[in-house]
Structures are given as C-alpha cells and as structure tokens.
Design an enzyme around this catalytic site. Structure first.
Site, PDB file in Angstrom:
ATOM      1  N   SER A 258       0.855  -1.200   0.000  1.00 32.51           N
ATOM      2  CA  SER A 258       0.000   0.000   0.000  1.00 32.51           C
ATOM      3  C   SER A 258       0.884   1.242   0.000  1.00 32.51           C
ATOM      4  O   SER A 258       2.006   1.222   0.536  1.00 32.51           O
ATOM      5  CB  SER A 258      -0.865   0.018   1.265  1.00 32.51           C
ATOM      6  OG  SER A 258      -1.525   1.267   1.386  1.00 32.51           O
TER       7      SER A 258
ATOM      8  N   TYR B 163      -1.740  -0.654  10.220  1.00 28.60           N
ATOM      9  CA  TYR B 163      -1.876  -1.133   8.831  1.00 28.60           C
ATOM     10  C   TYR B 163      -0.665  -0.701   8.007  1.00 28.60           C
ATOM     11  O   TYR B 163      -0.077  -1.506   7.263  1.00 28.60           O
ATOM     12  CB  TYR B 163      -3.166  -0.558   8.261  1.00 28.60           C
ATOM     13  CG  TYR B 163      -3.388  -0.785   6.784  1.00 28.60           C
ATOM     14  CD1 TYR B 163      -3.951  -1.974   6.315  1.00 28.60           C
ATOM     15  CD2 TYR B 163      -3.065   0.205   5.853  1.00 28.60           C
ATOM     16  CE1 TYR B 163      -4.178  -2.166   4.952  1.00 28.60           C
ATOM     17  CE2 TYR B 163      -3.284   0.020   4.504  1.00 28.60           C
ATOM     18  CZ  TYR B 163      -3.842  -1.172   4.054  1.00 28.60           C
ATOM     19  OH  TYR B 163      -4.061  -1.354   2.711  1.00 28.60           O
TER      20      TYR B 163
HETATM   21  P1  NAD Z   1     -11.303  -5.707   0.368  1.00 28.61           P
HETATM   22  O1  NAD Z   1     -11.595  -5.523   1.802  1.00 28.61           O
HETATM   23  O2  NAD Z   1     -12.396  -5.501  -0.624  1.00 28.61           O
HETATM   24  O3  NAD Z   1     -10.666  -7.151   0.085  1.00 28.61           O
HETATM   25  C1  NAD Z   1      -9.821  -7.786   1.003  1.00 28.61           C
HETATM   26  C2  NAD Z   1     -10.164  -9.262   0.968  1.00 28.61           C
HETATM   27  O4  NAD Z   1      -9.265  -9.960   1.836  1.00 28.61           O
HETATM   28  C3  NAD Z   1     -11.587  -9.550   1.475  1.00 28.61           C
HETATM   29  O5  NAD Z   1     -12.240 -10.394   0.567  1.00 28.61           O
HETATM   30  C4  NAD Z   1     -11.354 -10.256   2.804  1.00 28.61           C
HETATM   31  O6  NAD Z   1     -12.344 -11.194   3.137  1.00 28.61           O
HETATM   32  C5  NAD Z   1     -10.030 -10.935   2.534  1.00 28.61           C
HETATM   33  N1  NAD Z   1      -9.364 -11.324   3.776  1.00 28.61           N
HETATM   34  C6  NAD Z   1      -9.158 -10.576   4.891  1.00 28.61           C
HETATM   35  N2  NAD Z   1      -8.551 -11.297   5.838  1.00 28.61           N
HETATM   36  C7  NAD Z   1      -8.339 -12.535   5.301  1.00 28.61           C
HETATM   37  C8  NAD Z   1      -7.755 -13.727   5.790  1.00 28.61           C
HETATM   38  N3  NAD Z   1      -7.254 -13.797   7.028  1.00 28.61           N
HETATM   39  N4  NAD Z   1      -7.712 -14.809   4.980  1.00 28.61           N
HETATM   40  C9  NAD Z   1      -8.213 -14.750   3.719  1.00 28.61           C
HETATM   41  N5  NAD Z   1      -8.793 -13.650   3.207  1.00 28.61           N
HETATM   42  C10 NAD Z   1      -8.856 -12.561   3.999  1.00 28.61           C
HETATM   43  O7  NAD Z   1     -10.093  -4.744   0.057  1.00 28.61           O
HETATM   44  P2  NAD Z   1      -9.208  -4.409  -1.222  1.00 28.61           P
HETATM   45  O8  NAD Z   1      -9.141  -2.947  -1.299  1.00 28.61           O
HETATM   46  O9  NAD Z   1      -9.611  -5.202  -2.405  1.00 28.61           O
HETATM   47  O10 NAD Z   1      -7.803  -4.913  -0.661  1.00 28.61           O
HETATM   48  C11 NAD Z   1      -6.967  -5.840  -1.331  1.00 28.61           C
HETATM   49  C12 NAD Z   1      -5.530  -5.535  -0.935  1.00 28.61           C
HETATM   50  O11 NAD Z   1      -5.192  -4.232  -1.420  1.00 28.61           O
HETATM   51  C13 NAD Z   1      -5.283  -5.511   0.570  1.00 28.61           C
HETATM   52  O12 NAD Z   1      -4.055  -6.131   0.873  1.00 28.61           O
HETATM   53  C14 NAD Z   1      -5.216  -4.028   0.881  1.00 28.61           C
HETATM   54  O13 NAD Z   1      -4.442  -3.769   2.013  1.00 28.61           O
HETATM   55  C15 NAD Z   1      -4.595  -3.495  -0.389  1.00 28.61           C
HETATM   56  N6  NAD Z   1      -4.803  -2.056  -0.610  1.00 28.61           N
HETATM   57  C16 NAD Z   1      -6.044  -1.546  -0.836  1.00 28.61           C
HETATM   58  C17 NAD Z   1      -6.189  -0.174  -1.059  1.00 28.61           C
HETATM   59  C18 NAD Z   1      -7.519   0.472  -1.318  1.00 28.61           C
HETATM   60  O14 NAD Z   1      -7.574   1.712  -1.381  1.00 28.61           O
HETATM   61  N7  NAD Z   1      -8.602  -0.269  -1.475  1.00 28.61           N
HETATM   62  C19 NAD Z   1      -5.074   0.651  -1.026  1.00 28.61           C
HETATM   63  C20 NAD Z   1      -3.832   0.091  -0.796  1.00 28.61           C
HETATM   64  C21 NAD Z   1      -3.707  -1.267  -0.592  1.00 28.61           C
END
Ligand code: NAD
Length: 248
Positions: free
Chosen positions: A143, A157
């Site tokens: 991130s 985080y």
């Molecule tokens: P999201 O919350 O839609 O998806 C995250 C997924 O991870 C969910 O389906 C959740 O059920 C799953 N998950 C959580 N804990 C888990 C576990 N212990 N075992 C298996 N699955 C698990 O969020 P997203 O935005 O799609 O995030 C995906 C990745 O991108 C993450 O690593 C997040 O940190 C990163 N990210 C997102 C953003 C943003 O702005 N959305 C920015 C930077 C980084």
C-alpha cells in the site's frame, strides 16, 4: 506450461478483479476467500462460464494449517502453482496510537504479514528450482500507506505494509537464483469495500482531490499491473515496486 494462479482474498475488490483478469489471460485460478463462499463462488462461476478454470478455496491466510491445506488442494485440482498474488488484507477503523490495542495490532500483523509469509513459503516450495519446480512469480499487494505512514489513521496497517515491502525485497533476493520473481504493487486510494470496513465509506471521494490525478483508482487498474508483473513480459523484473496511487 500450465499457468496456475492463487489469489488470496479474491471474492471481492482488487483480488476479484485480479482473479478475473488472470483467468482471461489463460491462468487456472484458485479463488481464496475467508468467509463469503457465495461471493467466491460467483467469481469462479464467472470464470468457468467464460470457458476458464477456477476453484474456490476457503482458508484464513493467517492460519498455517489452513494455508498448507489450501496449497495442497490447489495442486490436486488445478496443478502446481506458477503465480501467487498475496492480496488478502485487513484495515481497522482510523485511530491514534493511544487507542491501539495489542489484539488489534496482532490481528493486522497476522493477516497482512504472517499470512503473506505463509503463502510465499508454500508457493516457493512448489515453484523453486531447488525443489525441482519450474519457477514462478509472486506479487505482494502492499500500500502507499507503507511509504506515507498513515499518521492518526492506520499506523498499524501502514507498518504491516512496510513489512510486506521488506518481505518482497528479501524474498526476491533469496529466490532469484531458483527461478522465482517476487514483486510488489503499492495501491493508493482504490474504490473497494475496504474503506467501508475501515469505518469511512466515502474516504476515496473525500481524499481524491488531494491526488495529482484528482481521482481514485479502480480495482481493475491494480489488476493490470499485477498481471503484467506475473507475466513473461516482466521476465527480468524482480524486487520491484509499482506505485498505483494517482501520482502521490
Ligand atoms: P477488500 O476488503 O475488498 O478485500 C480484502 C479481501 O481480503 C476480502 O475479501 C477479505 O475477506 C479478505 N481477507 C481478509 N482477511 C483474510 C484472511 N485472514 N484470509 C483470507 N482472506 C482474507 O479490500 P481491497 O481494497 O480489495 O484490498 C486488497 C488488498 O489491497 C489488501 O491487501 C489491501 O491492504 C490493499 N490495498 C487496498 C487499497 C484500497 O484503497 N482499497 C489501497 C492500498 C492497498
């Protein structure tokens, strides 16, 4: 060679978009999910209905036994893994250091860090030339918070994502000679449900005007970068980081 991908946290958001794109590109895809079986199955159905191959794989990535069993099932059903996307992650509500508890910190680290380590370990065991494997590629989803620190918001985080960055660098060096490339994407503000679980559903729209590009990103834009890093087009790229943060 049969291309087999595992995408963690693939029932929604960036993971879902990545699973769908990889399937379009010919990968057989393991769609990992934590609890929403119906959502994971809908990703699988979409892939299968388009002529691809996919299976839903329930596992908590922070649980060692479940991760080992997930990789075994992936091998049994689709073949040995060639591409791993460490994507599953959690974000809790914004808070300051005074309100951070050990329970919350440990939960964030066990998913966002230990979970990535465990999946890397199992993938390396199968991919590595050292163990008779055919090589492969790993992409870790970090991130922009790792760079920015997220003060007063989510420093737990942000710190977990800093660890993902260091994992990427260290592992890329450790396994480069064994046919495995390890890279990282650092998304910024992406339109997914994660912001709602972090307590602020309108967060991307509130903050987008601070971004040079003046908009949040879409999960599909992150998926494109992940797919490129996994592909043979990136065959000389390892230990690299791609910022997907609208210029910030
Ligand atoms: P999201 O919350 O839609 O998806 C995250 C997924 O991870 C969910 O389906 C959740 O059920 C799953 N998950 C959580 N804990 C888990 C576990 N212990 N075992 C298996 N699955 C698990 O969020 P997203 O935005 O799609 O995030 C995906 C990745 O991108 C993450 O690593 C997040 O940190 C990163 N990210 C997102 C953003 C943003 O702005 N959305 C920015 C930077 C980084």
């Amino acid at each position: 060679m049969n291309s087999v991908a595992l995408v963690s946290g693939a029932s929604r958001g960036i993971g879902r978009a990545t699973a769908l794109l990889l399937a379009q590109q010919g990968y057989a895809v393991g769609v990992n999910y934590l609890s929403n079986e119906a959502a994971a199955q809908s990703v699988v159905d979409e892939i299968v209905n388009a002529g691809g191959r996919a299976i839903a794989l329930q596992a908590d990535i922070a649980d060692e036994e479940q991760v080992v069993a997930m990789f075994q099932r992936l091998s049994d059903k689709l073949g040995p893994i060639t591409a791993l996307v460490n994507n599953a992650g959690i974000l809790f509500q914004q808070t300051t250091i005074e309100n951070l508890t050990a329970a919350r910190i440990n939960k964030v680290l066990s998913t966002n860090v230990t979970g990535y380590f465990l999946c890397c370990r199992e993938a390396v065991k199968i991919m590595s030339h050292r163990h008779g494997g055919n090589g492969g590629a790993i992409v870790n989803v970090s991130s922009a918070a790792a760079r920015l620190g997220a003060p007063g918001e989510y420093i737990d985080y942000a710190a977990s994502k800093g660890a993902v960055d260091t994992l990427t660098t260290g592992l890329s060096l450790e396994v480069a000679a064994y046919g495995i490339r390890v890279n990282c994407v650092r998304p910024g503000l992406i339109y997914t449900e994660m912001h709602a679980s972090g307590g602020e559903p309108g967060r991307v729209d509130r903050l987008k005007t601070h971004l040079p590009m003046q908009r949040g990103g879409q999960p599909e834009e992150v998926a494109q970068a992940i797919a490129w890093l996994l592909s043979d087009s990136a065959s000389y790229v390892t230990g690299s980081f791609i910022e997907l943060a609208g210029g910030k």
